[in-house]
Design an enzyme around this catalytic site. Structure first.
Site, short mmCIF file in Angstrom:
data_model
loop_
_atom_site.label_atom_id
_atom_site.label_comp_id
_atom_site.label_asym_id
_atom_site.label_seq_id
_atom_site.Cartn_x
_atom_site.Cartn_y
_atom_site.Cartn_z
N CYS A 109 4.82 36.77 21.71
CA CYS A 109 3.65 36.23 22.41
C CYS A 109 2.75 35.46 21.43
CB CYS A 109 2.90 37.39 23.06
SG CYS A 109 1.26 37.04 23.64
N CYS B 139 -0.85 36.61 21.39
CA CYS B 139 -0.96 37.90 20.69
C CYS B 139 -1.05 37.67 19.18
CB CYS B 139 0.25 38.78 20.99
SG CYS B 139 0.40 39.24 22.72
#
Length: 106
Positions: free
Chosen positions: A30, A33
């Protein structure tokens, strides 16, 4: 620095912790993230012992993600005394993360 927890260590590190715990439910793949990681590291350093910041990889600990209604990464869940007190999804600015935890600092 935020520490990595999993199904085996979640009970002790999060649910039994004294004071607030910010849990970052993330995924290695991600991009948002990864953008959050330095912010969380800065906050962990800034708050020191006042707030514990931990990371749960949703790819390896799907059961935890399901239990706390994580539908996407990143998702931030704040616990105090083993109870969820705040829940937020998506990329956050540094100040937004601080707002999630400030009211729970002892």
């Amino acid at each position: 620095m935020a520490i990595r927890v999993n199904q085996d260590s979640f009970e002790v590190e999060v649910l039994q912790a004294k004071g607030p715990v910010l849990v970052d439910f993330y995924s290695d793949s991600c991009i948002p993230c990864k953008q959050m990681s330095p912010i969380l590291s800065q906050l962990a350093e800034e708050y020191g012992e006042q707030v514990k910041i931990v990371k749960v990889n949703v790819n390896f600990d799907m059961e935890l993600a399901d239990r706390y209604l994580v539908m996407g990464a990143p998702t931030f869940v704040v616990f105090v005394d083993g109870k969820v007190v705040n829940h937020s999804h998506g990329v956050k600015k540094r100040e937004e993360i601080k707002e999630l935890i400030e009211e729970f600092i002892l």
